[in-house]
Scaffold this active site. Sequence first.
Site, PDB file in Angstrom:
ATOM      1  N   GLU A  26       0.811  -1.213   0.000  1.00  0.00           N
ATOM      2  CA  GLU A  26       0.000   0.000   0.000  1.00  0.00           C
ATOM      3  C   GLU A  26       0.856   1.281   0.000  1.00  0.00           C
ATOM      4  O   GLU A  26       0.442   2.298  -0.525  1.00  0.00           O
ATOM      5  CB  GLU A  26      -0.911  -0.068   1.229  1.00  0.00           C
ATOM      6  CG  GLU A  26      -2.295   0.491   1.143  1.00  0.00           C
ATOM      7  CD  GLU A  26      -2.962   0.590  -0.217  1.00  0.00           C
ATOM      8  OE1 GLU A  26      -3.232   1.724  -0.636  1.00  0.00           O
ATOM      9  OE2 GLU A  26      -3.225  -0.450  -0.853  1.00  0.00           O
ATOM     10  N   HIS A  28       3.735   1.768  -1.628  1.00  0.00           N
ATOM     11  CA  HIS A  28       4.050   2.017  -3.037  1.00  0.00           C
ATOM     12  C   HIS A  28       2.810   2.528  -3.776  1.00  0.00           C
ATOM     13  O   HIS A  28       2.886   3.460  -4.580  1.00  0.00           O
ATOM     14  CB  HIS A  28       4.503   0.729  -3.735  1.00  0.00           C
ATOM     15  CG  HIS A  28       5.739   0.108  -3.163  1.00  0.00           C
ATOM     16  ND1 HIS A  28       5.722  -1.103  -2.516  1.00  0.00           N
ATOM     17  CD2 HIS A  28       7.029   0.515  -3.170  1.00  0.00           C
ATOM     18  CE1 HIS A  28       6.956  -1.419  -2.139  1.00  0.00           C
ATOM     19  NE2 HIS A  28       7.764  -0.460  -2.517  1.00  0.00           N
ATOM     20  N   GLN A  52      23.006  -1.175  -4.827  1.00  0.00           N
ATOM     21  CA  GLN A  52      22.782  -0.528  -3.531  1.00  0.00           C
ATOM     22  C   GLN A  52      22.833  -1.508  -2.367  1.00  0.00           C
ATOM     23  O   GLN A  52      22.634  -1.120  -1.223  1.00  0.00           O
ATOM     24  CB  GLN A  52      21.459   0.258  -3.524  1.00  0.00           C
ATOM     25  CG  GLN A  52      20.211  -0.594  -3.508  1.00  0.00           C
ATOM     26  CD  GLN A  52      18.963   0.254  -3.695  1.00  0.00           C
ATOM     27  OE1 GLN A  52      18.802   0.960  -4.692  1.00  0.00           O
ATOM     28  NE2 GLN A  52      18.068   0.207  -2.723  1.00  0.00           N
ATOM     29  N   GLY A 138       8.831   8.108  -1.157  1.00  0.00           N
ATOM     30  CA  GLY A 138       8.217   8.027   0.163  1.00  0.00           C
ATOM     31  C   GLY A 138       9.118   8.592   1.239  1.00  0.00           C
ATOM     32  O   GLY A 138      10.343   8.414   1.203  1.00  0.00           O
ATOM     33  N   ASP A 141      11.693   6.346   3.430  1.00  0.00           N
ATOM     34  CA  ASP A 141      13.138   6.339   3.176  1.00  0.00           C
ATOM     35  C   ASP A 141      13.592   7.798   3.137  1.00  0.00           C
ATOM     36  O   ASP A 141      13.934   8.342   2.089  1.00  0.00           O
ATOM     37  CB  ASP A 141      13.431   5.610   1.863  1.00  0.00           C
ATOM     38  CG  ASP A 141      12.928   4.187   1.904  1.00  0.00           C
ATOM     39  OD1 ASP A 141      13.673   3.324   2.370  1.00  0.00           O
ATOM     40  OD2 ASP A 141      11.763   3.940   1.524  1.00  0.00           O
ATOM     41  N   GLN A 144      17.075   8.789   1.790  1.00  0.00           N
ATOM     42  CA  GLN A 144      17.088   8.594   0.329  1.00  0.00           C
ATOM     43  C   GLN A 144      16.415   9.780  -0.375  1.00  0.00           C
ATOM     44  O   GLN A 144      16.920  10.289  -1.388  1.00  0.00           O
ATOM     45  CB  GLN A 144      16.355   7.301   0.008  1.00  0.00           C
ATOM     46  CG  GLN A 144      15.968   7.121  -1.445  1.00  0.00           C
ATOM     47  CD  GLN A 144      15.384   5.755  -1.691  1.00  0.00           C
ATOM     48  OE1 GLN A 144      16.128   4.779  -1.713  1.00  0.00           O
ATOM     49  NE2 GLN A 144      14.082   5.648  -1.853  1.00  0.00           N
ATOM     50  N   VAL A 167       3.054   5.429   4.749  1.00  0.00           N
ATOM     51  CA  VAL A 167       1.831   4.649   4.959  1.00  0.00           C
ATOM     52  C   VAL A 167       2.135   3.565   5.991  1.00  0.00           C
ATOM     53  O   VAL A 167       3.142   2.850   5.876  1.00  0.00           O
ATOM     54  CB  VAL A 167       1.344   4.004   3.639  1.00  0.00           C
ATOM     55  CG1 VAL A 167       0.109   3.151   3.885  1.00  0.00           C
ATOM     56  CG2 VAL A 167       1.053   5.088   2.609  1.00  0.00           C
ATOM     57  N   SER A 176       6.580  -2.017   4.613  1.00  0.00           N
ATOM     58  CA  SER A 176       7.875  -2.240   3.975  1.00  0.00           C
ATOM     59  C   SER A 176       7.879  -3.626   3.345  1.00  0.00           C
ATOM     60  O   SER A 176       7.295  -4.561   3.906  1.00  0.00           O
ATOM     61  CB  SER A 176       8.986  -2.170   5.027  1.00  0.00           C
ATOM     62  OG  SER A 176      10.175  -2.748   4.532  1.00  0.00           O
ATOM     63  N   SER A 177       8.538  -3.754   2.207  1.00  0.00           N
ATOM     64  CA  SER A 177       8.659  -5.072   1.586  1.00  0.00           C
ATOM     65  C   SER A 177       9.372  -6.029   2.536  1.00  0.00           C
ATOM     66  O   SER A 177       9.130  -7.233   2.534  1.00  0.00           O
ATOM     67  CB  SER A 177       9.446  -4.972   0.282  1.00  0.00           C
ATOM     68  OG  SER A 177       8.853  -4.003  -0.561  1.00  0.00           O
TER      69      SER A 177
HETATM   70  P1  AMP Z   1      11.266   0.421  -2.323  1.00  0.00           P
HETATM   71  O1  AMP Z   1      10.542  -0.513  -3.225  1.00  0.00           O
HETATM   72  O2  AMP Z   1      11.361  -0.043  -0.909  1.00  0.00           O
HETATM   73  O3  AMP Z   1      12.585   0.872  -2.891  1.00  0.00           O
HETATM   74  O4  AMP Z   1      10.376   1.741  -2.239  1.00  0.00           O
HETATM   75  C1  AMP Z   1       9.989   2.430  -3.398  1.00  0.00           C
HETATM   76  C2  AMP Z   1       9.380   3.748  -3.010  1.00  0.00           C
HETATM   77  O5  AMP Z   1       8.241   3.539  -2.176  1.00  0.00           O
HETATM   78  C3  AMP Z   1      10.346   4.629  -2.189  1.00  0.00           C
HETATM   79  O6  AMP Z   1      10.191   5.983  -2.585  1.00  0.00           O
HETATM   80  C4  AMP Z   1       9.871   4.411  -0.791  1.00  0.00           C
HETATM   81  O7  AMP Z   1      10.169   5.474   0.078  1.00  0.00           O
HETATM   82  C5  AMP Z   1       8.386   4.280  -0.996  1.00  0.00           C
HETATM   83  N1  AMP Z   1       7.795   3.576   0.144  1.00  0.00           N
HETATM   84  C6  AMP Z   1       8.124   2.358   0.627  1.00  0.00           C
HETATM   85  N2  AMP Z   1       7.401   2.065   1.721  1.00  0.00           N
HETATM   86  C7  AMP Z   1       6.594   3.127   1.948  1.00  0.00           C
HETATM   87  C8  AMP Z   1       5.610   3.449   2.934  1.00  0.00           C
HETATM   88  N3  AMP Z   1       5.314   2.615   3.921  1.00  0.00           N
HETATM   89  N4  AMP Z   1       4.983   4.639   2.836  1.00  0.00           N
HETATM   90  C9  AMP Z   1       5.278   5.504   1.835  1.00  0.00           C
HETATM   91  N5  AMP Z   1       6.188   5.264   0.882  1.00  0.00           N
HETATM   92  C10 AMP Z   1       6.845   4.099   0.938  1.00  0.00           C
END
Ligand code: AMP
Length: 269
Positions: A26, A28, A52, A138, A141, A144, A167, A176-177
């Site tokens: 959610e 993403h 990374q 998001g 991070d 980042q 979120v 988080s994944s």
């Molecule tokens: P990732 O797949 O973990 O690299 O995240 C891809 C994008 O989704 C990044 O900009 C993250 O900051 C954002 N993101 C991941 N988890 C969340 C979350 N719980 N709430 C908001 N954005 C998120």
Amino acid sequence: MQQEASNLLLARRTVGFVPTMGALHEGHLSLVRRSKKENEVTVVSIFVNPTQFGPNEDYTRYPKNLEKDLELLKPLAVDIVFSPEANRMFPPPFQTRVTVEELSKPLCGQSRPLFFRGVATVVLKLFNLVEPTRAYFGEKDYQQLQVVTQMVKDLNLDVEIVPCPIVREEDGLAMSSRNAYLSPSERADATLLYAGLSLGKKAILQGEKNGDTVKKIIESHIQKAGNRIEYVSIVHPKMLTDLKQIDNEALLAVAVWVGKARLIDNLLV
Ligand code: AMP
């Protein structure tokens, strides 16, 4: 992707871009919805960026499920999903890297010294491939987001960086994944991150100005279940330098090992 990008540019369409590493949730999807709202075309990239990850990190076991990700994106009517192969993104002898010097050093940079170099490099490549009008990141991070924002400024990139709120699950855990790595009991211990951050916030709002005191409040709460703290930091929200004295805005940021999952979270106060 480059061909599509030039067509879109020629047609003067606004392009929103959401870079991800897949295993979508959610968090993403909130970025994707925002992009859909603000742009004519939305591009989502799914790419687990090998550059990374450190040598002993979770690159090989990072959750991957392209089919499910596409299912989740379908109802959102994303225009393009860009999912390149690692060897096409980084064919040998790849040797150019982008380093955002100072912002990459504190917080996660302490234990992951090459992490933000990998992030900045792949994000610049993705920006060159997609040529977005806006890109959505998001605040989960947080560091980042600051690194990418600085890179865009420093290198005169013609893209607007749009920060999006974190979120959370109902009990406060940031989505988080990597939450997929948690066993049921670890999943319960993971709620202590947000609960600890919230106690820190409460202390500040009640008048506590000493950074170390706030840090100790957060640490002692998160440690309760035997979680292994990598850092609890109270920093300046833009520079990410340690704040001994809290007189204005402060970012409370944590990285904690819960079982095999390294989780991060933060709260802006
Ligand atoms: P990732 O797949 O973990 O690299 O995240 C891809 C994008 O989704 C990044 O900009 C993250 O900051 C954002 N993101 C991941 N988890 C969340 C979350 N719980 N709430 C908001 N954005 C998120």
